[in-house]
Design a protein around this motif. Structure first.
Motif, PDB file in Angstrom:
ATOM      1  N   GLY A 312      37.239  74.852-127.571  1.00 40.28           N
ATOM      2  CA  GLY A 312      37.017  75.118-128.983  1.00 40.28           C
ATOM      3  C   GLY A 312      36.963  76.586-129.347  1.00 40.28           C
ATOM      4  N   GLY A 313      37.161  77.509-128.407  1.00 41.10           N
ATOM      5  CA  GLY A 313      37.144  78.922-128.739  1.00 41.10           C
ATOM      6  C   GLY A 313      38.454  79.344-129.372  1.00 41.10           C
ATOM      7  N   VAL A 314      38.443  79.647-130.664  1.00 40.21           N
ATOM      8  CA  VAL A 314      39.651  80.040-131.395  1.00 40.21           C
ATOM      9  C   VAL A 314      39.321  81.244-132.264  1.00 40.21           C
ATOM     10  CG1 VAL A 314      41.361  79.350-133.100  1.00 40.21           C
ATOM     11  CG2 VAL A 314      40.583  77.703-131.406  1.00 40.21           C
ATOM     12  N   THR A 315      40.191  82.257-132.261  1.00 40.94           N
ATOM     13  CA  THR A 315      39.961  83.488-133.014  1.00 40.94           C
ATOM     14  C   THR A 315      41.215  83.852-133.790  1.00 40.94           C
ATOM     15  OG1 THR A 315      38.466  84.268-131.269  1.00 40.94           O
ATOM     16  CG2 THR A 315      39.268  85.899-132.851  1.00 40.94           C
ATOM     17  N   GLU A 316      41.053  84.155-135.069  1.00 42.20           N
ATOM     18  CA  GLU A 316      42.173  84.646-135.867  1.00 42.20           C
ATOM     19  C   GLU A 316      42.425  86.105-135.501  1.00 42.20           C
ATOM     20  OE1 GLU A 316      41.535  84.005-139.969  1.00 42.20           O
ATOM     21  OE2 GLU A 316      41.554  81.806-139.810  1.00 42.20           O
ATOM     22  N   ILE A 317      43.693  86.427-135.266  1.00 34.51           N
ATOM     23  CA  ILE A 317      44.035  87.750-134.744  1.00 34.51           C
ATOM     24  C   ILE A 317      44.046  88.808-135.830  1.00 34.51           C
ATOM     25  CG2 ILE A 317      45.838  89.062-133.562  1.00 34.51           C
ATOM     26  CD1 ILE A 317      46.590  86.548-132.066  1.00 34.51           C
ATOM     27  N   ASP A 322      42.809  94.095-138.129  1.00 33.10           N
ATOM     28  CA  ASP A 322      42.564  94.955-139.294  1.00 33.10           C
ATOM     29  C   ASP A 322      41.335  95.837-139.089  1.00 33.10           C
ATOM     30  OD1 ASP A 322      44.724  94.088-140.800  1.00 33.10           O
ATOM     31  OD2 ASP A 322      43.637  92.394-141.657  1.00 33.10           O
ATOM     32  N   ALA A 323      40.259  95.218-138.614  1.00 32.05           N
ATOM     33  CA  ALA A 323      39.026  95.973-138.405  1.00 32.05           C
ATOM     34  C   ALA A 323      39.203  97.060-137.349  1.00 32.05           C
ATOM     35  CB  ALA A 323      37.897  95.026-138.015  1.00 32.05           C
ATOM     36  N   LEU A 324      39.891  96.736-136.262  1.00 26.54           N
ATOM     37  CA  LEU A 324      40.094  97.725-135.204  1.00 26.54           C
ATOM     38  C   LEU A 324      40.971  98.879-135.678  1.00 26.54           C
ATOM     39  CD1 LEU A 324      40.595  95.332-132.159  1.00 26.54           C
ATOM     40  CD2 LEU A 324      38.694  96.926-132.494  1.00 26.54           C
ATOM     41  N   LEU A 325      42.038  98.578-136.417  1.00 26.98           N
ATOM     42  CA  LEU A 325      42.911  99.650-136.904  1.00 26.98           C
ATOM     43  C   LEU A 325      42.170 100.574-137.862  1.00 26.98           C
ATOM     44  CD1 LEU A 325      46.293  97.746-137.446  1.00 26.98           C
ATOM     45  CD2 LEU A 325      45.833  99.570-135.809  1.00 26.98           C
ATOM     46  N   ARG A 326      41.350  99.998-138.745  1.00 27.67           N
ATOM     47  CA  ARG A 326      40.588 100.849-139.654  1.00 27.67           C
ATOM     48  C   ARG A 326      39.652 101.778-138.871  1.00 27.67           C
ATOM     49  NH1 ARG A 326      40.158  96.049-142.806  1.00 27.67           N
ATOM     50  NH2 ARG A 326      38.089  95.670-141.907  1.00 27.67           N
ATOM     51  N   THR A 327      39.035 101.232-137.821  1.00 26.00           N
ATOM     52  CA  THR A 327      38.119 102.051-137.021  1.00 26.00           C
ATOM     53  C   THR A 327      38.846 103.199-136.333  1.00 26.00           C
ATOM     54  OG1 THR A 327      36.693 100.131-136.641  1.00 26.00           O
ATOM     55  CG2 THR A 327      36.477 101.985-135.115  1.00 26.00           C
ATOM     56  N   PHE A 328      39.966 102.915-135.693  1.00 23.46           N
ATOM     57  CA  PHE A 328      40.684 103.955-134.950  1.00 23.46           C
ATOM     58  C   PHE A 328      41.345 104.954-135.888  1.00 23.46           C
ATOM     59  CE2 PHE A 328      40.388 100.873-131.443  1.00 23.46           C
ATOM     60  CZ  PHE A 328      39.977 101.724-130.427  1.00 23.46           C
ATOM     61  N   GLY A 339      48.224 103.818-138.556  1.00 21.40           N
ATOM     62  CA  GLY A 339      48.318 102.555-137.808  1.00 21.40           C
ATOM     63  C   GLY A 339      48.588 101.386-138.734  1.00 21.40           C
ATOM     64  N   SER A 340      49.430 100.459-138.305  1.00 27.82           N
ATOM     65  CA  SER A 340      49.760  99.284-139.127  1.00 27.82           C
ATOM     66  C   SER A 340      50.125  98.121-138.213  1.00 27.82           C
ATOM     67  CB  SER A 340      50.933  99.590-140.066  1.00 27.82           C
ATOM     68  OG  SER A 340      52.097  99.902-139.315  1.00 27.82           O
ATOM     69  N   HIS A 341      50.155  96.915-138.814  1.00 30.70           N
ATOM     70  CA  HIS A 341      50.558  95.729-138.050  1.00 30.70           C
ATOM     71  C   HIS A 341      51.295  94.767-138.964  1.00 30.70           C
ATOM     72  CE1 HIS A 341      47.900  92.533-139.607  1.00 30.70           C
ATOM     73  NE2 HIS A 341      47.028  93.511-139.833  1.00 30.70           N
ATOM     74  N   THR A 342      52.069  93.887-138.347  1.00 29.65           N
ATOM     75  CA  THR A 342      52.828  92.850-139.072  1.00 29.65           C
ATOM     76  C   THR A 342      52.485  91.470-138.524  1.00 29.65           C
ATOM     77  OG1 THR A 342      54.692  93.145-137.543  1.00 29.65           O
ATOM     78  CG2 THR A 342      54.735  94.401-139.605  1.00 29.65           C
ATOM     79  N   ILE A 343      51.245  91.271-138.138  1.00 28.72           N
ATOM     80  CA  ILE A 343      50.819  89.988-137.569  1.00 28.72           C
ATOM     81  C   ILE A 343      50.570  89.002-138.717  1.00 28.72           C
ATOM     82  CG2 ILE A 343      49.101  88.818-136.147  1.00 28.72           C
ATOM     83  CD1 ILE A 343      50.908  90.781-134.666  1.00 28.72           C
ATOM     84  N   PRO A 344      51.164  87.790-138.679  1.00 27.43           N
ATOM     85  CA  PRO A 344      50.921  86.808-139.744  1.00 27.43           C
ATOM     86  C   PRO A 344      49.460  86.373-139.773  1.00 27.43           C
ATOM     87  CG  PRO A 344      52.175  85.829-137.943  1.00 27.43           C
ATOM     88  CD  PRO A 344      52.125  87.292-137.686  1.00 27.43           C
ATOM     89  N   GLU A 376      52.003 101.084-134.098  1.00 25.59           N
ATOM     90  CA  GLU A 376      52.416  99.843-134.745  1.00 25.59           C
ATOM     91  C   GLU A 376      52.102  98.651-133.838  1.00 25.59           C
ATOM     92  OE1 GLU A 376      56.512 100.055-135.733  1.00 25.59           O
ATOM     93  OE2 GLU A 376      56.244 101.611-137.297  1.00 25.59           O
ATOM     94  N   VAL A 377      51.636  97.576-134.469  1.00 17.80           N
ATOM     95  CA  VAL A 377      51.362  96.325-133.754  1.00 17.80           C
ATOM     96  C   VAL A 377      52.219  95.244-134.393  1.00 17.80           C
ATOM     97  CG1 VAL A 377      49.623  94.659-133.020  1.00 17.80           C
ATOM     98  CG2 VAL A 377      48.995  97.072-133.326  1.00 17.80           C
TER      99      VAL A 377
END
Length: 460
Positions: A312-317, A322-328, A339-344, A376-377
């Motif tokens: 049952g361990g499920v995490t939205e990526i 988003d939180a990690l990119l804002r921090t870095f 930094g940016s990403h195109t993850i759905p 970029e991610v």
């Protein structure tokens, strides 16, 4: 060891086994009914021929010789027409020469005598068989031997075309085949309905287990038939036991981490305040830092090993990314790195959020540390609906690494540049965590000119 799936499902096996049994039963029934009908048709045909034999025997046994001139007047025109296939023949067995009288339809020919073929008579005294007629036509023939006393012994034979029997049998076969075909279609359709209806609780149970695995439900829910309810209950107990073991493991790992970190922090503080910049304080601080990093590394690995098998361990990526990119981006404001990403947004990782952020955090930390201006991610390709793995690509436009050094840098604690801060454990932590979840980490040349980290993980 993963279970191997048979290429045929349980429903398919049940359906095809039932369909094969239905077809086999119908074929055997068709053969049996056709054989029974053939015998019945032959008996009915023989009854017709035996009537003509009785009439010929009655004419033959008439007392005055003159009355025997009317022998063969059977009231059937086909006995008078040439080669119609309807024949009668009377043969005298005693005397100097065989005396043969026959129907006009024989036109001078003769029927073979079954008496000469050693065919035994049946319970009614009739010999019966199939023979070839004067025009090579297949005939059904009945023959009877009669003794009229002083007038001698005779054989009386009557034959008729066998294709009349075969015609009736073919009509019966066609009607039977059409009936059994419709019956077979109905049986197969009903079997399909029964299999789908009967296996529906199993489908619901499979969906319920999948919902637990993907984190939609904490336990198996729903009502099931009496033969499946115990299985659902046992699975729920297994899930509860799994969660209990994992909670206990979290507690023990947390306790161990607290127990080790506190003395190490005290040692580092004491070394920093007790001796200034001497050799011993510096050595104590350096070794204590190494010990702290190593303890943290192995504690994280133990925790991830315990949690990687959690149900049952499920995490939205996307939110974590988003939180990690804002921090870095905030940390590296002075460098001007974007930094940016195109993850759905619907992409999910089958595992714990803390482990996902640990892996992405180490990779982004490395990327922002070496990037010139861009990180970029992205997702490698399009995730198919039936796949259970995804590949995340973390690219930077930094100096990159030589091909030979990419595998070397993934080893635990190995650093290729001692001038940058860090313990050298970041990428090796990612490697270990990814392996625990059945994934992996590889380094490649990035299209941006720097390094590309390809992180493969299980997905939902």
């Amino acid at each position: 060891m993963p279970l191997k799936s048979h290429r045929y499902s349980l429903g398919t096996r049940l359906f095809f086994s039932a369909a094969v049994c239905c077809v086999l039963i119908l074929v055997l029934a068709g053969v049996g009914l056709t054989t029974f009908y053939r015998r019945s048709a032959e008996r009915g045909f023989d009854e017709r021929l035996s009537v003509y034999i009785k009439q010929l025997v009655a004419d033959l046994a008439a007392p005055p010789e003159t009355e025997r001139q009317t022998i063969g007047d059977l009231g059937e025109p086909r006995f008078d027409l040439p080669l119609t296939g309807w024949y009668w023949q009377i043969t005298r067995l005693d005397g100097e020469r065989p005396n043969v009288r026959a129907s006009r339809s024989l036109v001078g020919g003769q029927l073979p005598k079954l008496l000469d073929q050693s065919i035994a008579p049946n319970s009614r005294g009739l010999r019966e068989s199939y023979v070839s007629g004067p025009d090579d036509r297949r005939l059904r023939i009945l023959e009877r031997e009669i003794d009229v006393g002083e007038d001698g012994r005779f054989t009386v034979a009557v034959a008729a075309p066998a294709d009349e029997i075969e015609g009736d049998i073919q009509d019966f076969r066609f009607a039977l085949a059409m009936t059994f075909l419709l019956l077979g279609i109905a049986l197969v359709a009903s079997t399909l309905v029964q299999v789908r209806f009967g296996l529906r609780p199993l489908v619901r149970l499979r969906s319920a287990v999948g919902a637990v695995r993907t984190g939609e439900n904490p336990r198996i829910v729903g009502q099931y038939p009496p033969d499946l309810a115990p299985l659902a209950s046992e699975l729920n107990q297994l899930i509860d036991a799994n969660h209990e073991i994992l909670d206990r493991a979290r507690t023990q790992v947390g306790n161990l981490a607290h127990a080790l970190k506190t003395p190490l922090s005290v040692m580092m503080n004491e070394a920093g305040t007790s001796g200034g910049d001497g050799q011993l304080p510096q050595t104590v601080r350096a070794q204590a830092a190494i010990m702290r990093d190593q303890v943290q590394y192995y504690l994280d690995r133990a925790r991830a090993a315990a949690l990687s098998g959690a149900l049952g361990g499920v995490t939205e990526i996307a939110p974590s990314l988003d939180a990690l990119l804002r921090t870095f981006i905030k940390i590296s404001q002075g460098k001007g790195i974007s930094g940016s990403h195109t993850i759905p947004p619907n992409l999910r990782f089958r595992g714990e959020k803390q482990d996902l952020e640990e892996m992405l955090g180490n990779l982004l930390d490395n990327a922002f540390k070496w990037a010139g201006s861009t990180v970029e991610v992205s997702l490698a390709g399009e995730k198919a609906a039936d796949t259970e793995r995804i590949a995340l690509l973390i690219d930077d436009d930094g100096p990159g690494l030589p091909e030979g050094a990419m595998a070397e840098v993934l080893k635990r604690g190995r650093r290729l540049d001692e001038t940058t801060p860090g313990s050298g454990l970041g990428l090796s932590i990612v490697v270990d965590l990814a392996k625990l979840y059945g994934g992996g980490l590889t380094l490649q040349r990035s299209p941006l000119g720097g390094l590309r980290a390809r992180l493969e993980l299980p997905s939902v």
